[in-house]
Structure formats: structure tokens, C-alpha cells
Motif scaffolding. Sequence first.
Motif, short mmCIF file in Angstrom:
data_model
loop_
_atom_site.label_atom_id
_atom_site.label_comp_id
_atom_site.label_asym_id
_atom_site.label_seq_id
_atom_site.Cartn_x
_atom_site.Cartn_y
_atom_site.Cartn_z
N ASP A 70 6.19 -32.88 4.16
CA ASP A 70 6.83 -34.16 3.84
C ASP A 70 6.37 -34.74 2.51
OD1 ASP A 70 8.23 -34.05 6.24
OD2 ASP A 70 6.64 -35.10 7.33
N LYS A 71 5.45 -34.05 1.81
CA LYS A 71 4.93 -34.57 0.56
C LYS A 71 5.40 -33.72 -0.61
CE LYS A 71 0.76 -36.73 2.49
NZ LYS A 71 -0.72 -36.84 2.39
N PRO A 72 5.41 -34.29 -1.83
CA PRO A 72 5.75 -33.48 -3.00
C PRO A 72 4.83 -32.27 -3.11
CG PRO A 72 5.69 -35.81 -3.57
CD PRO A 72 5.15 -35.70 -2.16
N GLY A 73 5.40 -31.13 -3.41
CA GLY A 73 4.61 -29.91 -3.47
C GLY A 73 4.43 -29.24 -2.13
N ARG A 74 4.74 -29.95 -1.05
CA ARG A 74 4.71 -29.43 0.33
C ARG A 74 3.35 -28.91 0.78
NH1 ARG A 74 10.20 -25.73 0.38
NH2 ARG A 74 11.58 -27.24 -0.66
N GLY A 75 2.30 -29.34 0.11
CA GLY A 75 0.97 -28.91 0.50
C GLY A 75 0.26 -28.20 -0.64
N THR A 76 -0.86 -27.56 -0.32
CA THR A 76 -1.71 -26.98 -1.36
C THR A 76 -2.34 -25.67 -0.91
OG1 THR A 76 -2.31 -29.25 -2.00
CG2 THR A 76 -3.62 -27.47 -2.93
N ARG A 92 -12.50 -23.55 -9.25
CA ARG A 92 -11.47 -23.77 -8.23
C ARG A 92 -10.09 -23.58 -8.85
NH1 ARG A 92 -12.01 -29.31 -5.27
NH2 ARG A 92 -13.41 -28.03 -3.99
N ILE A 93 -9.19 -23.03 -8.05
CA ILE A 93 -7.77 -22.92 -8.41
C ILE A 93 -6.96 -23.61 -7.33
CG2 ILE A 93 -5.85 -21.38 -8.98
CD1 ILE A 93 -7.89 -19.18 -9.55
N THR A 94 -6.00 -24.42 -7.73
CA THR A 94 -5.09 -25.03 -6.75
C THR A 94 -3.64 -24.76 -7.16
OG1 THR A 94 -5.04 -27.16 -7.90
CG2 THR A 94 -6.71 -26.87 -6.19
N PHE A 95 -2.83 -24.50 -6.16
CA PHE A 95 -1.39 -24.31 -6.35
C PHE A 95 -0.65 -25.21 -5.38
CE2 PHE A 95 -3.34 -20.11 -7.11
CZ PHE A 95 -2.81 -19.76 -8.35
N ASP A 96 0.44 -25.81 -5.84
CA ASP A 96 1.34 -26.45 -4.89
C ASP A 96 1.90 -25.40 -3.94
OD1 ASP A 96 1.04 -28.94 -6.04
OD2 ASP A 96 2.85 -28.79 -7.26
N ALA A 97 2.21 -25.82 -2.72
CA ALA A 97 2.79 -24.89 -1.75
C ALA A 97 4.17 -24.41 -2.18
CB ALA A 97 2.86 -25.53 -0.37
N ARG A 181 -3.41 -25.26 -17.00
CA ARG A 181 -2.46 -25.88 -16.10
C ARG A 181 -1.11 -25.22 -16.31
NH1 ARG A 181 1.26 -30.12 -16.91
NH2 ARG A 181 2.00 -31.02 -14.94
N ALA A 182 -0.34 -25.05 -15.24
CA ALA A 182 0.98 -24.44 -15.36
C ALA A 182 1.94 -25.15 -14.44
CB ALA A 182 0.91 -22.95 -15.01
N TRP A 183 3.23 -25.04 -14.75
CA TRP A 183 4.25 -25.69 -13.91
C TRP A 183 5.58 -24.96 -14.08
CZ3 TRP A 183 2.45 -27.54 -18.49
CH2 TRP A 183 3.38 -27.77 -19.51
N GLY A 184 6.46 -25.17 -13.11
CA GLY A 184 7.82 -24.68 -13.18
C GLY A 184 8.78 -25.81 -12.87
N GLY A 185 9.85 -25.94 -13.65
CA GLY A 185 10.79 -27.04 -13.49
C GLY A 185 10.64 -28.05 -14.61
N TYR A 186 11.26 -29.21 -14.45
CA TYR A 186 11.15 -30.26 -15.46
C TYR A 186 9.72 -30.78 -15.49
CZ TYR A 186 16.23 -30.29 -15.69
OH TYR A 186 17.55 -29.93 -15.86
N PRO A 187 9.12 -30.95 -16.68
CA PRO A 187 7.72 -31.40 -16.76
C PRO A 187 7.48 -32.72 -16.04
CG PRO A 187 8.48 -30.61 -18.90
CD PRO A 187 9.69 -30.66 -18.01
N SER A 188 8.47 -33.63 -16.06
CA SER A 188 8.29 -34.93 -15.42
C SER A 188 8.31 -34.84 -13.89
CB SER A 188 9.38 -35.89 -15.89
OG SER A 188 10.67 -35.38 -15.57
N LYS A 189 8.96 -33.82 -13.37
CA LYS A 189 9.04 -33.65 -11.92
C LYS A 189 9.15 -32.15 -11.61
CE LYS A 189 11.29 -35.56 -7.82
NZ LYS A 189 12.43 -36.41 -7.30
N PRO A 190 8.06 -31.41 -11.78
CA PRO A 190 8.14 -29.96 -11.62
C PRO A 190 8.34 -29.53 -10.17
CG PRO A 190 5.86 -30.65 -11.94
CD PRO A 190 6.71 -31.88 -12.15
N HIS A 191 8.92 -28.36 -9.99
CA HIS A 191 9.03 -27.77 -8.66
C HIS A 191 7.64 -27.47 -8.10
CE1 HIS A 191 13.19 -27.51 -9.51
NE2 HIS A 191 13.19 -26.36 -10.17
N TRP A 192 6.75 -27.01 -8.99
CA TRP A 192 5.40 -26.63 -8.57
C TRP A 192 4.46 -26.77 -9.77
CZ3 TRP A 192 3.23 -22.86 -11.53
CH2 TRP A 192 4.11 -22.00 -12.21
N SER A 193 3.19 -26.87 -9.48
CA SER A 193 2.18 -26.89 -10.53
C SER A 193 0.94 -26.15 -10.05
CB SER A 193 1.81 -28.32 -10.94
OG SER A 193 1.26 -29.03 -9.84
#
Length: 262
Positions: A70-76, A92-97, A181-193
Motif C-alpha cells: 500500500d506504500k510507494p515502492g511497495r516495500g524494500t 548497505r544496498i536498498t531497492f524498492d520492491a 543512486r539509481a531510478w527508473g521512470g520520471y525522476p520526480s516520481k520514479p517507478h523504483w529507486s
Amino acid sequence: MLTHPFENLDPAQSVKVLPRHLAGPGPADPRAVWAFPFEEGWPFAQTEAGTAAAFSPCLRLQTTFDPQPDKPGRGTWTLNAHRAPFTPPAWRITFDATTPAEILHDVHSELLDLYLEDTSGDQDKLFQDTTPPYEVYTPLLTHGWSHHVRTDGTQTFLTPEQLGGVRHRYAMPSSSDPAWRAWGGYPSKPHWSAHFSTGTPTTLVAAFTASLISTQPLQRTVQDVPTQTRRALYIATLAGTQPLGTTTVAPPPPAPSSGHTR
């Protein structure tokens, strides 16, 4: 009149798409993502809610998956490396779900290789990696990514369609900031980071970018592909039966005109 390559496909249709950074997360299966030899003493546990954890036999590596749909990124997804068990993590490495599962798998496969190299020899690549940073970003440049350097000690690499990026902090004013840092999608609201802390082996970041730009397409159902950036995707192949016969496989989107700095 040309149509969007996804417009006439059933939502349940299986497709193989590129580029990878816009494909969507895929199946969030911890055992498949981590790909550790659990039958060889790697502890693994998962709750009914889906939260999972795995450890190396020496307890210096810890990986966790915390789904929060229910949260942006759907978890970690989180990966911690400790110089000794039960001490604070050295990196440490973290990825959005929502990060593509295949990219996660490739990073963890490289992690396992580093771990096995360390345990079978006198090297300590998990904490003293000598891989130079250019091995992370040179492949990006050869695949048409742009390069921007700022005086604040960061350099940014953007995908040709500007819907993904990798940022490298080459000057270290604060060790609390991620080195990569990396991301996919629009920088202001990426699909994942994704975030790689200071001290993360550069070899793992290089494995990440190599998977990111791989030309091996990812299989998804149409409904699992993010809608906001579908215009920048192309369908490499259709899997199974195509419910509506009017859509053809789309070619790769044209590269934008030059004008980015390298």
C-alpha cells in the motif's frame, strides 16, 4: 495511423519488453531473487505476510524483503554486510520492491560470487573491493546514456529517453549519503529507486548497471507494465497466444537527438 504497441493487447497477454528499467517489477519471490545455496547452510525464513530474511552461514551477510503493497515502492529489499556478526553494517544496498526482479537477481548472484571468492581465498572483496568506478558507468555511455557532471561532487548518467538514471557521488562530503543512486521512470516520481551506501563493493554496482542495460528482454503481462512510461517501451516478442490480432511487435523507440553532454 500508428498505434501504441500495447493498445490492442489483452491485459493478461504475456510480452517480452525492453528497456529493462521500465518493464515493471515482475514476481517478488525472495528465493528466486536471492538465489543463494539455501541447501548449503544459508538460513532462510519467511512469514505468512511475505516478509523474508536470509543470512550467509557466517552471518556477515543479511538480506531482507519487507513488502508494503500500500506504500510507494511497495516495500524494500535490503542487503547488509557486516565485518563481524551482530555489528553495525559496513555497507548497505536498498531497492524498492518495484525494482525489476531480474536486476535484483543479478546483483545478488554477483554478491554470492564475491562471498565465495572471499571464503575460498585470502581476499576480502566484500569490504576491500578495488574495482574502479568507471566499470560501473562506461557501459552506460557506450549504450547512449548522457553524462552530466556537477560541481557538488556528483555525476549523473541518464537513459536516452530520460526515464531512468544513475547518480554517482564521486566526492564524499558526507558518508551518510549514498555513493550511488539509481531510478527508473520520471525522476520526480520514479517507478523504483536503488541506493548503494559508501563502502558498497563497486563490483556489485557494476553488476547492477550491466543488468540494467542488458538487451535480454524481460517477460511481463501487459497489466504489470507501468502505464505512465509505456510509450518508451518496445515489445521484443509476444509470448503465447495473441488475443487481438491487430498489434504488431514494435521496433525500439528512436534515440533522441544529440545535445546531451558526455
